[in-house]
Each structure stands twice: as structure tokens, then as C-alpha cells.
Write a protein that holds these residues in place. Structure first.
Motif, mmCIF file in Angstrom:
data_model
loop_
_atom_site.group_PDB
_atom_site.id
_atom_site.type_symbol
_atom_site.label_atom_id
_atom_site.label_comp_id
_atom_site.label_asym_id
_atom_site.label_seq_id
_atom_site.Cartn_x
_atom_site.Cartn_y
_atom_site.Cartn_z
ATOM 1 N N SER A 1 0.830 -1.200 0.000
ATOM 2 C CA SER A 1 0.000 0.000 0.000
ATOM 3 C C SER A 1 0.869 1.256 0.000
ATOM 4 O O SER A 1 0.627 2.193 -0.767
ATOM 5 C CB SER A 1 -0.911 -0.004 1.226
ATOM 6 N N LYS A 2 1.900 1.269 0.832
ATOM 7 C CA LYS A 2 2.796 2.430 0.893
ATOM 8 C C LYS A 2 3.544 2.617 -0.423
ATOM 9 O O LYS A 2 3.747 3.746 -0.878
ATOM 10 C CB LYS A 2 3.773 2.288 2.057
ATOM 11 N N LEU A 3 3.953 1.518 -1.035
ATOM 12 C CA LEU A 3 4.625 1.614 -2.333
ATOM 13 C C LEU A 3 3.679 2.181 -3.386
ATOM 14 O O LEU A 3 4.089 2.990 -4.228
ATOM 15 C CB LEU A 3 5.144 0.252 -2.776
ATOM 16 N N GLY A 4 2.441 1.770 -3.352
ATOM 17 C CA GLY A 4 1.455 2.314 -4.286
ATOM 18 C C GLY A 4 1.261 3.808 -4.083
ATOM 19 O O GLY A 4 1.198 4.583 -5.054
ATOM 20 N N GLN A 5 1.173 4.248 -2.826
ATOM 21 C CA GLN A 5 1.032 5.668 -2.528
ATOM 22 C C GLN A 5 2.255 6.443 -2.991
ATOM 23 O O GLN A 5 2.136 7.530 -3.577
ATOM 24 C CB GLN A 5 0.821 5.877 -1.026
ATOM 25 N N MET A 6 3.446 5.883 -2.754
ATOM 26 C CA MET A 6 4.673 6.547 -3.187
ATOM 27 C C MET A 6 4.709 6.667 -4.705
ATOM 28 O O MET A 6 5.134 7.695 -5.252
ATOM 29 C CB MET A 6 5.912 5.782 -2.701
ATOM 30 N N LEU B 1 4.881 10.132 -6.713
ATOM 31 C CA LEU B 1 5.958 10.335 -7.680
ATOM 32 C C LEU B 1 5.403 10.708 -9.054
ATOM 33 O O LEU B 1 5.929 11.601 -9.722
ATOM 34 C CB LEU B 1 6.820 9.069 -7.775
ATOM 35 N N GLU B 2 4.337 10.044 -9.468
ATOM 36 C CA GLU B 2 3.715 10.388 -10.746
ATOM 37 C C GLU B 2 3.213 11.834 -10.740
ATOM 38 O O GLU B 2 3.397 12.576 -11.721
ATOM 39 C CB GLU B 2 2.546 9.448 -11.045
ATOM 40 N N ALA C 1 13.467 6.301 -5.909
ATOM 41 C CA ALA C 1 13.772 5.061 -6.630
ATOM 42 C C ALA C 1 14.551 4.111 -5.729
ATOM 43 O O ALA C 1 14.282 2.901 -5.707
ATOM 44 C CB ALA C 1 14.565 5.376 -7.896
ATOM 45 N N TYR C 2 15.498 4.652 -4.970
ATOM 46 C CA TYR C 2 16.262 3.823 -4.031
ATOM 47 C C TYR C 2 15.328 3.219 -2.988
ATOM 48 O O TYR C 2 15.401 2.016 -2.686
ATOM 49 C CB TYR C 2 17.353 4.655 -3.362
ATOM 50 N N PHE D 1 14.374 18.083 -7.661
ATOM 51 C CA PHE D 1 13.437 17.021 -8.001
ATOM 52 C C PHE D 1 14.160 15.753 -8.451
ATOM 53 O O PHE D 1 13.735 14.640 -8.128
ATOM 54 C CB PHE D 1 12.454 17.472 -9.074
ATOM 55 N N ASN D 2 15.226 15.912 -9.203
ATOM 56 C CA ASN D 2 16.008 14.733 -9.623
ATOM 57 C C ASN D 2 16.595 14.012 -8.418
ATOM 58 O O ASN D 2 16.596 12.779 -8.362
ATOM 59 C CB ASN D 2 17.108 15.137 -10.603
#
Length: 153
Positions: free
Chosen positions: A71-76, A80-81, A128-129, A120-121
Motif C-alpha cells: 500500500s505504501k509503495l502504491g502511494q509513493m 511520484l507520478e 527510486a532507491y 526534483f532529480n
């Protein structure tokens, strides 16, 4: 009559020998059953120490953790999008406004946008890490769940 008595005595001796064989077989069987009963008691005593319920609880906790991480990965990913789309929109606005304006003011905006893009980069690389680490943790949780499931059976 003596012949018949001697034959009866021979048959009686044979019956006695057979009865002794049956008795020794019963003694051996009794010993084997006693040993088997002892082994079963030891097995039940060992099973009392390991609770099936505790393995089920651990497996359920591991599954819940995996769901939380997912769930947290989905939110992240969604955040990010949104950040990337906002960044792209901001960059488009800057490029369109700087190309339309012919003064030195456009270079200052480009520099500011460059700094923002750099930040932002850096954030993107960090996310990503974190996403890679979260995937590694998730795979570890799956492996732990499999081990717990295997030990629970």
C-alpha cells in the motif's frame, strides 16, 4: 493304548513348543507396542511446545506487513507520478515563457528552474532507491511467509 499315549504326548510336546513360540511372539509384540507408545508420548510432548496457532499468527502478521508495504509503495508511486507531471508542466511553462520573453529575466528563471529540477532529480533518485529497498523487504517478507508456512505444516 501305549502307542496312542505316546502319540498324544508327542502332540502335546508339539503344542507346547508352538505355544512357547506364540508366547515369545506376544512378548516381542508387547515390547514393540510399549516402545511405540513411548515414542508417541514423546511426539505429543514435543508438539505441545510448538503451537500451531503461534505459527499462524506469525504468518498473518507477515502477510499484513506485506500488505502495508504494498500500500505504501502504491502511494509513493502515485505521489511520484504527480511530482513528475507537475515538474513537466512547470518546465513547459518556463520554456514557453522564456522563449517568448527576450530579456535577461529569462535566464534567471531558467536558473531557478534548473535548481528546482536538480532538487526534483535528487528526490526522484531517493524515491527510486527507497522503492528498490521496499521491494527487497517485500521479497524477504514473502520468503519469511513461505518458511513459516512450510514449518507450520
Amino acid at each position: 493304548l501305549a502307542n496312542m499315549v505316546s502319540r498324544l504326548m508327542l502332540h502335546q510336546n508339539e503344542v507346547g513348543t508352538q505355544l512357547q513360540g506364540v508366547g515369545s511372539y506376544q512378548n516381542e509384540l508387547g515390547t514393540t507396542l510399549d516402545q511405540l507408545e513411548k515414542n508417541v508420548d514423546e511426539l505429543f510432548a514435543a508438539q505441545r511446545k510448538v503451537s500451531v496457532e503461534s505459527a499462524d499468527i506469525e504468518r498473518e502478521k507477515a502477510y499484513e506487513r506485506a500488505l502495508e508495504i504494498d500500500s505504501k509503495l502504491g502511494q509513493m508511486g502515485n505521489v511520484l507520478e504527480n511530482v513528475v507531471s507537475d515538474l513537466n508542466a512547470a518546465q513547459e511553462r518556463v520554456w514557453s515563457s522564456s522563449s517568448g520573453i527576450g530579456g535577461g529575466d529569462g535566464e534567471g528563471k531558467d536558473e531557478e528552474v534548473g535548481k528546482i529540477i536538480g532538487v526534483f532529480n535528487a528526490h526522484h533518485e531517493t524515491l527510486a532507491y527507497l522503492e528498490n529497498r521496499a521491494r527487497a523487504v517485500e521479497s524477504d517478507l514473502v520468503m519469511v511467509g513461505q518458511v513459516l508456512a512450510k514449518n507450520g505444516q
